[in-house]
Write an enzyme that holds these catalytic residues in place. Structure first.
Site, PDB file in Angstrom:
ATOM      1  CG  ASP A  25       5.453  -1.228   2.825  1.00 43.86           C
ATOM      2  OD1 ASP A  25       5.685  -0.312   3.632  1.00 43.86           O
ATOM      3  OD2 ASP A  25       6.332  -1.987   2.386  1.00 43.86           O
ATOM      4  N   GLY A  26       4.308   1.764   2.220  1.00 38.23           N
ATOM      5  CA  GLY A  26       4.759   2.862   1.356  1.00 38.23           C
ATOM      6  C   GLY A  26       4.382   4.260   1.839  1.00 38.23           C
ATOM      7  CG  ASN A  27       1.513   4.788   4.936  1.00 40.83           C
ATOM      8  OD1 ASN A  27       0.969   4.533   3.874  1.00 40.83           O
ATOM      9  ND2 ASN A  27       1.013   4.443   6.109  1.00 40.83           N
ATOM     10  NE  ARG A  29       8.907   2.705   0.429  1.00 39.15           N
ATOM     11  CZ  ARG A  29       8.548   1.503   0.051  1.00 39.15           C
ATOM     12  NH1 ARG A  29       8.854   1.070  -1.165  1.00 39.15           N
ATOM     13  NH2 ARG A  29       7.876   0.725   0.865  1.00 39.15           N
ATOM     14  CD1 TRP A  30       1.773   8.995  -1.618  1.00 38.26           C
ATOM     15  CD2 TRP A  30       1.882  10.387   0.147  1.00 38.26           C
ATOM     16  NE1 TRP A  30       0.847   9.987  -1.813  1.00 38.26           N
ATOM     17  CE2 TRP A  30       0.892  10.855  -0.742  1.00 38.26           C
ATOM     18  CE3 TRP A  30       2.113  11.102   1.321  1.00 38.26           C
ATOM     19  CZ2 TRP A  30       0.127  11.999  -0.491  1.00 38.26           C
ATOM     20  CZ3 TRP A  30       1.361  12.250   1.570  1.00 38.26           C
ATOM     21  CH2 TRP A  30       0.387  12.686   0.667  1.00 38.26           C
ATOM     22  CG  HIS A  42       2.510   6.798   9.002  1.00 34.64           C
ATOM     23  ND1 HIS A  42       2.711   5.631   8.298  1.00 34.64           N
ATOM     24  CD2 HIS A  42       3.685   7.064   9.634  1.00 34.64           C
ATOM     25  CE1 HIS A  42       3.964   5.203   8.510  1.00 34.64           C
ATOM     26  NE2 HIS A  42       4.572   6.065   9.318  1.00 34.64           N
ATOM     27  CG  ASN A  73       5.816  -1.713  11.791  1.00 35.55           C
ATOM     28  OD1 ASN A  73       4.702  -1.937  11.293  1.00 35.55           O
ATOM     29  ND2 ASN A  73       6.916  -1.740  11.050  1.00 35.55           N
ATOM     30  NE  ARG A  76       8.430   1.188  10.597  1.00 38.99           N
ATOM     31  CZ  ARG A  76       7.806   1.442   9.462  1.00 38.99           C
ATOM     32  NH1 ARG A  76       7.184   2.599   9.292  1.00 38.99           N
ATOM     33  NH2 ARG A  76       7.798   0.548   8.501  1.00 38.99           N
ATOM     34  CG  LEU A 200       3.930 -13.181   2.541  1.00 40.75           C
ATOM     35  CD1 LEU A 200       3.662 -14.632   2.937  1.00 40.75           C
ATOM     36  CD2 LEU A 200       2.615 -12.535   2.100  1.00 40.75           C
TER      37      LEU A 200
HETATM   38  C1  IPE Z   1       4.920  -4.253   6.870  1.00 37.99           C
HETATM   39  O1  IPE Z   1       5.545  -3.107   6.396  1.00 37.99           O
HETATM   40  C2  IPE Z   1       4.073  -3.911   8.047  1.00 37.99           C
HETATM   41  C3  IPE Z   1       2.909  -3.103   7.785  1.00 37.99           C
HETATM   42  C4  IPE Z   1       2.496  -2.702   6.610  1.00 37.99           C
HETATM   43  C5  IPE Z   1       2.146  -2.729   8.940  1.00 37.99           C
HETATM   44  P1  IPE Z   1       7.047  -2.757   6.809  1.00 37.99           P
HETATM   45  O2  IPE Z   1       7.410  -1.523   6.075  1.00 37.99           O
HETATM   46  O3  IPE Z   1       7.181  -2.715   8.279  1.00 37.99           O
HETATM   47  O4  IPE Z   1       7.834  -4.033   6.262  1.00 37.99           O
HETATM   48  P2  IPE Z   1       9.345  -4.231   5.859  1.00 37.99           P
HETATM   49  O5  IPE Z   1      10.140  -3.705   6.993  1.00 37.99           O
HETATM   50  O6  IPE Z   1       9.588  -3.448   4.613  1.00 37.99           O
HETATM   51  O7  IPE Z   1       9.482  -5.694   5.644  1.00 37.99           O
HETATM   52  C1  IPE Z   2       3.521   1.339   6.052  1.00 39.79           C
HETATM   53  O1  IPE Z   2       4.297   2.351   5.525  1.00 39.79           O
HETATM   54  C2  IPE Z   2       2.958   1.701   7.415  1.00 39.79           C
HETATM   55  C3  IPE Z   2       3.571   0.962   8.518  1.00 39.79           C
HETATM   56  C4  IPE Z   2       4.441   0.011   8.404  1.00 39.79           C
HETATM   57  C5  IPE Z   2       3.161   1.346   9.849  1.00 39.79           C
HETATM   58  P1  IPE Z   2       5.839   2.497   5.862  1.00 39.79           P
HETATM   59  O2  IPE Z   2       5.974   3.425   7.031  1.00 39.79           O
HETATM   60  O3  IPE Z   2       6.479   1.183   6.038  1.00 39.79           O
HETATM   61  O4  IPE Z   2       6.354   3.207   4.561  1.00 39.79           O
HETATM   62  P2  IPE Z   2       7.766   2.993   3.835  1.00 39.79           P
HETATM   63  O5  IPE Z   2       7.909   1.531   3.580  1.00 39.79           O
HETATM   64  O6  IPE Z   2       8.802   3.503   4.775  1.00 39.79           O
HETATM   65  O7  IPE Z   2       7.643   3.791   2.596  1.00 39.79           O
HETATM   66 MG    MG Z   3       7.427  -0.087   4.745  1.00 39.87          MG
END
Ligand code: IPE
Ligand code: IPE
Ligand code: MG
Length: 257
Positions: A25-27, A29-30, A42, A73, A76, A200
């Site tokens: 997680d966090g792509n 925001r990065w 990503h 997802n 999105r 989770l």
């Molecule tokens: C969880 O991350 C799913 C993956 C890392 C693939 P999300 O960014 O979708 O989760 P939430 O929405 O913060 O719970």
């Molecule tokens: C995780 O990064 C990748 C996927 C859920 C596909 P996010 O896209 O959820 O990154 P944040 O949470 O918005 O930073």
């Molecule tokens: Mg996320």
């Protein structure tokens, strides 16, 4: 500072988790913190996938499961979903040689039929080509949800009962395990989540019942081999009791040792 080689060998000299699951997680925001489009996060995250996989293989882990795309997802924005699917295809084509040369078996869990054909094709091809590899199983959780998996398991078992092949009394933990998408994988010892979120998000709900949980503020694109070793190092400090008392799980030390 300790080199990566030293860090990996230090971690390797202690008992390792067999199976690590990572919520990557966090792509977004990065990327946003750098004023870049989310997709660039990503993209950088897919480099982390490569580096973490290589490190897991060097450490000798038996299984690594990466949560790459959740069932939720799909909701999105369409351009982000399309960008993620493109990256997934690119990743599968680019990593093919590395996966085969390193004796890694590629596996996937989730509602895979929902993936577009241009992802499913290279995915199925690589799963087939790597099916007899034994050193490590790399599982991609794609269009995956733990609840969705439990529903699919319940349906399959109900159908067996209806068909007269199974008595309700015969439904056991072992049967549930064997009916989940993760059938055959070793128990999940450690679940890692990056980016500071402490939930989770529908990942391996049944399988993580007794996993150790490790949360780090590091965003996924910054999570590399070193951070994997740090997570494993933290796991090695934990005492897993599985419901027993500390005295029961602490090995008796012989006098003088
Ligand atoms: C969880 O991350 C799913 C993956 C890392 C693939 P999300 O960014 O979708 O989760 P939430 O929405 O913060 O719970
Ligand atoms: C995780 O990064 C990748 C996927 C859920 C596909 P996010 O896209 O959820 O990154 P944040 O949470 O918005 O930073
Ligand atoms: Mg996320």
């Amino acid at each position: 500072m300790e080199s990566l080689v030293d860090l990996e060998s230090r971690v390797k000299s202690r008992p390792l988790p067999q199976h690590i699951g990572i919520i990557m997680d966090g792509n977004g925001r990065w990327a946003e913190s750098r004023k870049l489009p989310r997709l660039e996060g990503h993209r950088e995250g897919s480099t982390s996938v490569q580096e973490v996989t290589r490190s897991a293989r060097r450490l000798g882990l038996k299984a690594l499961t990466l949560y790459a795309f959740s069932a939720q997802n799909w909701s999105r924005p369409a351009d982000e979903v399309a960008g993620l699917m493109d990256l997934l295809r690119e990743y599968l084509l680019k990593e093919r040689t590395e996966i085969l040369e390193n004796d890694i078996k590629l596996n996937a869990i989730g509602e895979l039929e929902k993936l577009p054909r241009y992802v499913r094709e290279p995915l199925d091809a690589l799963r087939e080509e790597s099916a007899s590899n034994r050193s490590m199983v790399l599982t991609l959780a794609l269009s995956y949800g733990g609840r969705e998996e439990l529903v699919a398991m319940a349906r399959r078992i109900a159908e067996e009962v209806r068909a007269g092949n199974l008595e309700p009394q015969a439904v056991s933990e072992a049967l549930v395990d064997a009916t989940l998408w993760t059938a055959g994988l070793p128990p999940v010892d450690l679940v890692v989540r990056t980016s500071g979120e402490r939930r989770l998000s529908n990942f391996l709900l049944w399988q993580s019942a007794y996993a150790e949980l490790y949360f780090t503020e590091t965003l996924w694109p910054d999570f590399r081999a070193q951070q994997l070793c740090e997570a494993v190092g933290a796991f090695q400090q934990r005492e897993r009791r599985f419901g027993l008392t500390q005295a029961q799980v602490t090995p008796i030390r012989l006098a003088g040792t």
